[in-house]
Structures are given as structure tokens and as C-alpha cells.
Design a protein around this motif. Structure first.
Motif, PDB file in Angstrom:
ATOM      1  N   GLY A   1       0.816  -1.211   0.000  1.00 46.01           N
ATOM      2  CA  GLY A   1       0.000   0.000   0.000  1.00 46.01           C
ATOM      3  C   GLY A   1       0.851   1.262   0.000  1.00 46.01           C
ATOM      4  N   ASN A   2       1.899   1.280   0.800  1.00 47.16           N
ATOM      5  CA  ASN A   2       2.734   2.473   0.919  1.00 47.16           C
ATOM      6  C   ASN A   2       3.517   2.786  -0.347  1.00 47.16           C
ATOM      7  OD1 ASN A   2       1.812   2.677   3.512  1.00 47.16           O
ATOM      8  ND2 ASN A   2       3.831   2.704   4.462  1.00 47.16           N
ATOM      9  N   LEU A   3       3.840   1.766  -1.127  1.00 48.34           N
ATOM     10  CA  LEU A   3       4.588   1.999  -2.368  1.00 48.34           C
ATOM     11  C   LEU A   3       3.784   2.846  -3.352  1.00 48.34           C
ATOM     12  CD1 LEU A   3       6.343  -1.444  -2.931  1.00 48.34           C
ATOM     13  CD2 LEU A   3       7.444   0.746  -2.424  1.00 48.34           C
ATOM     14  N   GLN A   4       2.474   2.913  -3.155  1.00 51.17           N
ATOM     15  CA  GLN A   4       1.652   3.756  -4.021  1.00 51.17           C
ATOM     16  C   GLN A   4       1.939   5.243  -3.801  1.00 51.17           C
ATOM     17  OE1 GLN A   4      -2.576   2.355  -4.551  1.00 51.17           O
ATOM     18  NE2 GLN A   4      -1.990   0.898  -2.960  1.00 51.17           N
ATOM     19  N   LEU A   5       2.613   5.558  -2.706  1.00 45.58           N
ATOM     20  CA  LEU A   5       3.035   6.941  -2.469  1.00 45.58           C
ATOM     21  C   LEU A   5       4.007   7.425  -3.539  1.00 45.58           C
ATOM     22  CD1 LEU A   5       3.604   6.694   1.382  1.00 45.58           C
ATOM     23  CD2 LEU A   5       2.010   8.293   0.293  1.00 45.58           C
ATOM     24  N   LEU A   6       4.692   6.498  -4.182  1.00 46.11           N
ATOM     25  CA  LEU A   6       5.710   6.861  -5.166  1.00 46.11           C
ATOM     26  C   LEU A   6       5.157   6.994  -6.582  1.00 46.11           C
ATOM     27  CD1 LEU A   6       8.696   4.629  -3.947  1.00 46.11           C
ATOM     28  CD2 LEU A   6       8.122   6.984  -3.312  1.00 46.11           C
ATOM     29  N   LEU A   7       3.865   6.697  -6.762  1.00 52.24           N
ATOM     30  CA  LEU A   7       3.262   6.835  -8.086  1.00 52.24           C
ATOM     31  C   LEU A   7       3.162   8.321  -8.460  1.00 52.24           C
ATOM     32  CD1 LEU A   7       0.370   4.192  -7.851  1.00 52.24           C
ATOM     33  CD2 LEU A   7       2.569   3.955  -9.025  1.00 52.24           C
ATOM     34  N   PRO A   8       3.429   8.644  -9.730  1.00 55.13           N
ATOM     35  CA  PRO A   8       3.413  10.066 -10.152  1.00 55.13           C
ATOM     36  C   PRO A   8       1.999  10.565 -10.455  1.00 55.13           C
ATOM     37  CG  PRO A   8       4.039   8.674 -11.993  1.00 55.13           C
ATOM     38  CD  PRO A   8       3.893   7.742 -10.807  1.00 55.13           C
ATOM     39  N   ASP A   9       1.090  10.449  -9.481  1.00 60.82           N
ATOM     40  CA  ASP A   9      -0.302  10.860  -9.701  1.00 60.82           C
ATOM     41  C   ASP A   9      -0.780  11.868  -8.664  1.00 60.82           C
ATOM     42  OD1 ASP A   9      -0.401   9.277  -7.471  1.00 60.82           O
ATOM     43  OD2 ASP A   9      -1.936   7.899  -8.207  1.00 60.82           O
ATOM     44  N   GLY A  10       0.166  12.465  -7.937  1.00 58.95           N
ATOM     45  CA  GLY A  10      -0.205  13.462  -6.945  1.00 58.95           C
ATOM     46  C   GLY A  10      -0.887  12.895  -5.724  1.00 58.95           C
TER      47      GLY A  10
ATOM     48  N   PHE B   1      11.262  12.909   0.262  1.00 56.85           N
ATOM     49  CA  PHE B   1      12.005  14.042   0.802  1.00 56.85           C
ATOM     50  C   PHE B   1      12.719  14.811  -0.310  1.00 56.85           C
ATOM     51  CE2 PHE B   1      16.085  15.768   2.251  1.00 56.85           C
ATOM     52  CZ  PHE B   1      15.649  16.696   3.194  1.00 56.85           C
ATOM     53  N   PHE B   2      13.413  14.076  -1.189  1.00 53.25           N
ATOM     54  CA  PHE B   2      14.142  14.730  -2.256  1.00 53.25           C
ATOM     55  C   PHE B   2      13.214  15.309  -3.316  1.00 53.25           C
ATOM     56  CE2 PHE B   2      17.580  11.959  -0.587  1.00 53.25           C
ATOM     57  CZ  PHE B   2      18.515  12.955  -0.336  1.00 53.25           C
ATOM     58  N   GLN B   3      12.032  14.716  -3.475  1.00 56.36           N
ATOM     59  CA  GLN B   3      11.048  15.284  -4.397  1.00 56.36           C
ATOM     60  C   GLN B   3      10.526  16.620  -3.877  1.00 56.36           C
ATOM     61  OE1 GLN B   3       8.127  12.155  -4.774  1.00 56.36           O
ATOM     62  NE2 GLN B   3       9.095  11.296  -6.612  1.00 56.36           N
ATOM     63  N   ASN B   4      10.483  16.759  -2.555  1.00 56.30           N
ATOM     64  CA  ASN B   4       9.943  17.987  -1.948  1.00 56.30           C
ATOM     65  C   ASN B   4      10.960  19.116  -1.889  1.00 56.30           C
ATOM     66  OD1 ASN B   4       7.378  16.926  -1.464  1.00 56.30           O
ATOM     67  ND2 ASN B   4       7.967  16.073   0.515  1.00 56.30           N
TER      68      ASN B   4
END
Length: 227
Positions: free
Chosen positions: A35-44, A223-226
Motif C-alpha cells: 500500500g505504501n509503495l503507491q506513495l511513489l506513483l506520479p499521480d499526486g 524528501f528529495f522530491q519535496n
């Protein structure tokens, strides 16, 4: 005293409960990671927010969540009882021998690792579960349907370098804890065999590295995306 009470109060019974709850928590880690890996999807955050909403509304998931909290509590309580029993049985530490020096560091420090992980769990629950359940949540709308923007809460937390460092360090503790606990659980359940035990140990080693590493990857990437 019933046989259930006798079993649960015996050292063997406590070890069995530790093994069973440990294996359940290992399974939970896999599901939670998926479930948490969905945080990395590029869909905002759309996929993750919909996933979080489904988890919060599904009766089966709610029951499993309650069971998960109970199993964590049981796992912690019985680990404390076993540690106290072992210390009482051996009030004076044995002299350090070559064999004990060469034994796995994780197996000799499971109590410390477990305590550090419990602290992480409490902090993690306060920062996410408590906020989602009882805090003031931002909202996101997809196709005209409003969802709690859990992604925004997670993203804000993972923009804090100190929390990210704490999270990654905790995953290191988890890796060491799993490196011993995985194979130990199977051994306690009597599922050790000269033919299969080496495979179980290898699977456990891969699991103890891969799963915590993937968990740690998520806050690092965000973190690095932010930045």
C-alpha cells in the motif's frame, strides 16, 4: 488451571505466541508495504488516497487492524516475560566465550531492537493514524468524490529531514530484528529441517533486507522530491 492457561504461562507457550504473532506481523509488513509503495506513483497521491479510503471503510480491514494492534501488544508483552524469565533462570551472566562472541548480534539484542521499534511504532501512529482519525484533515477531490488527503499529511512529514532520518534508522533496527526473528519463528514452530532450514534462513535474510529497504526508500524519495 485449564490447559490453555498452562500453555500460555509456560515458556514453550510464550515462545509459540511470540512466533505466531511475529509471523502475522511479518505478513502485515508485506501488505502495508504494498500500500505504501503507491506513495511513489506520479499521480499526486490519488492512488494512495483512494487506497487509504478503502482501508478505512472496509470492515474486514478494520478487523485486521484491530487484530494487528492486539498482536503487537501480545508480541511485546510476551517478549518482556520471556526476557525476564531468561534473566531469572540465569541471574549471573556466563563468561564471554568465543561461541557467544561469534553469535548473531541481532539474536543477542532482540529486546533492545524490539524496544526501539516499539518507540517507532508509537511515534508513527501518532503522526499518521491519530492525525487521520482525529485530526483536521485536508481534502482532495477525484471525479467529483472527496477523499481525505492522507498523501498531503505523509508528504509533509517526509519533508522533515529529522523524521526521515528517524524513519530510515528505525528501518535499520527492523532489518536486524527480522534477520533473527524470521527464521527463529519457524524454528519455534518446529518447522526446521536439515533440508529446508537453510532455505528458510536465506529467505529470511533477503526479506529482512529487502522489506525494510523498500520502506526506507519511500520517505527518502519523497524528501528529495519535496526539495
Amino acid at each position: 488451571m485449564s490447559w490453555v492457561s498452562k500453555t500460555l504461562s509456560s515458556t514453550l507457550g510464550r515462545k509459540l505466541l511470540m512466533a505466531l504473532t511475529g509471523l502475522f506481523l511479518i505478513l502485515f509488513l508485506v501488505v502495508h508495504l504494498a500500500g505504501n509503495l503507491q506513495l511513489l506513483l506520479p499521480d499526486g497521491g490519488e492512488a494512495f488516497n483512494k487506497y487509504a479510503a478503502n482501508m478505512a471503510s472496509n470492515p474486514l480491514i478494520k478487523a485486521v487492524s484491530i487484530g494487528n494492534f492486539a498482536f503487537i501488544l501480545i508480541h511485546v508483552i510476551y517478549s518482556i516475560l520471556l526476557t525476564k524469565h531468561n534473566k531469572k533462570s540465569r541471574p549471573i551472566d556466563y563468561a564471554v566465550t568465543k561461541a557467544s562472541t561469534n553469535s548473531a548480534w541481532a539474536s543477542r539484542n532482540m529486546g533492545i531492537l524490539g524496544t526501539l521499534l516499539l518507540i517507532f511504532i508509537l511515534v508513527h501512529l501518532k503522526g499518521f493514524y491519530y492525525e487521520v482519525k482525529f485530526g483536521t484533515m485536508p481534502m482532495a477531490s477525484y471525479d467529483g468524490v472527496d477523499f481525505k488527503d492522507v498523501y498531503a499529511i505523509v508528504s509533509a512529514a517526509y519533508s522533515n529531514i529529522f523524521y526521515v532520518a528517524f524513519y530510515v534508522l528505525s528501518m535499520g533496527f527492523l532489518a536486524f530484528h527480522l534477520s533473527h526473528g524470521f527464521a527463529s519463528a519457524f524454528q519455534t514452530l518446529g518447522l526446521n529441517h536439515v533440508k529446508y532450514s537453510p532455505l528458510i534462513r536465506k529467505v529470511g535474510l533477503v526479506f529482512s533486507i529487502l522489506v525494510p529497504a523498500l520502506f526506507a526508500l519511500i520517505p527518502l524519495v519523497m524528501f528529495f522530491q519535496n526539495q
